[in-house]
Design an enzyme around this catalytic site. Structure first.
Site, short mmCIF file in Angstrom:
data_model
loop_
_atom_site.label_atom_id
_atom_site.label_comp_id
_atom_site.label_asym_id
_atom_site.label_seq_id
_atom_site.Cartn_x
_atom_site.Cartn_y
_atom_site.Cartn_z
CG HIS A 19 5.17 -20.24 -18.45
ND1 HIS A 19 5.80 -20.88 -17.41
CD2 HIS A 19 5.45 -20.99 -19.55
CE1 HIS A 19 6.42 -21.96 -17.84
NE2 HIS A 19 6.23 -22.05 -19.14
CD GLU B 103 7.09 -16.96 -19.15
OE1 GLU B 103 6.14 -16.33 -18.67
OE2 GLU B 103 7.85 -17.69 -18.49
#
Ligand SMILES: [Zn+2]
Length: 290
Positions: A41, A115
């Site tokens: 992400h 992330e």
């Protein structure tokens, strides 16, 4: 024999012992990791805000196993890039949401989420003449990923793969791959090819793609064939034989990953060639069915 001595003897002989749960642990050779996927992400936020969002309770709680800062970020308090772990790899982080890949849904159950701090973001535009990207009326900005951050990411993923060696190259995906039409991260500037060159994830053979390109330049595959090909690779697409929203969204996700210089959700010879080159490398047996 008293319990402590029994334990010591078992540790030496059978690697067995009384565990904290009062169960006797004798490790079987017949097991593997529950982790089948890695999902990448971007945060859309700076490091400090991302860390807050990913670790604190809120009305919309989210998390990821790892958070990777970027050096060009005034909210990041250290000079040298560090890798932050927020959730144990054996526990479930909340990063995928509604998701699907290769016949499975709810992918938080079987994935590790990473992330990467990057300020990529998209805004919905109301005017019909708004700048179009991704084949929809959406205005996006996608900052480049810095080299040192990607170096750090490669080290992290290699470590993860060594702990979970059953993760297939085609199961290293972006959030956009598993949630087409809903998510676009890590965006078109994420360097998937560079990761593949470092031994991580899938990429296509250029020569094979060129051969398919000459074929598809004469005649594009049918809508149904494209739908089946995307589905075989892993995307959630039904073979409706109609060029519909679900197909457009999946193709857009595919282009974000493998043909990022033009992401429009429309089929063309180059996109088809790359898709078939990937199938011939990673899904050769199923390619025969198309
Ligand atoms: Zn995401």
């Amino acid at each position: 024999m008293n319990l402590r001595l029994y334990c010591l003897v078992m540790m030496v002989s059978l690697t067995g012992c009384i565990t904290g749960s009062n169960a006797t642990f004798i490790e079987s050779e017949n097991q593997n990791s529950r982790v089948r996927m890695i999902v990448i992400h971007y945060t859309s936020e700076n490091f400090a805000d991302s860390l807050e969002l990913l670790t604190k309770r809120s009305s919309n709680p989210v998390s990821a196993h790892y958070l990777l800062p970027e050096s060009n970020d005034s909210s990041y308090p250290h000079g040298k890039l560090k890798t932050y772990q927020l959730v144990d790899e054996n526990r479930r982080a909340w990063h995928a949401g509604q998701s699907f890949w290769r016949g499975k849904s709810g992918l938080n159950d079987q994935s590790i989420g990473i992330e990467v701090v990057n300020l990529g973001r998209c805004l919905q535009q109301k005017k019909s003449d708004a700048y179009k990207l991704l084949g929809r009326n959406i205005l996006c900005s996608f900052p480049k990923y810095a080299d040192d951050q990607i170096d750090q990411l490669i080290v992290l993923i290699k470590q993860i793969l060594s702990r979970h060696p059953d993760i297939d190259p085609t199961n290293v995906v972006g959030h956009s791959d598993i949630a087409p039409g809903r998510k676009v991260d890590p965006g078109p500037r994420f360097p998937w090819q560079r990761l593949h060159q470092a031994g991580i994830g899938a990429w296509y053979d250029e020569t094979v793609a060129t051969n398919f390109l000459s074929h598809f330049s004469t005649e594009l595959p049918t809508v149904e064939t494209v739908q089946k090909a995307l589905s075989i690779y892993g995307y959630r697409v039904e073979a409706t034989t109609v060029w519909d929203d679900q197909t457009r969204a999946a193709l857009e996700a595919f282009q974000l990953h493998f043909r990022s210089h033009r992401v429009d959700g429309e089929i063309d010879a180059e996109t088809a060639a790359i898709l078939f080159a990937l199938l011939s490398r990673y899904r050769a047996d199923q390619l025969q069915t198309l």
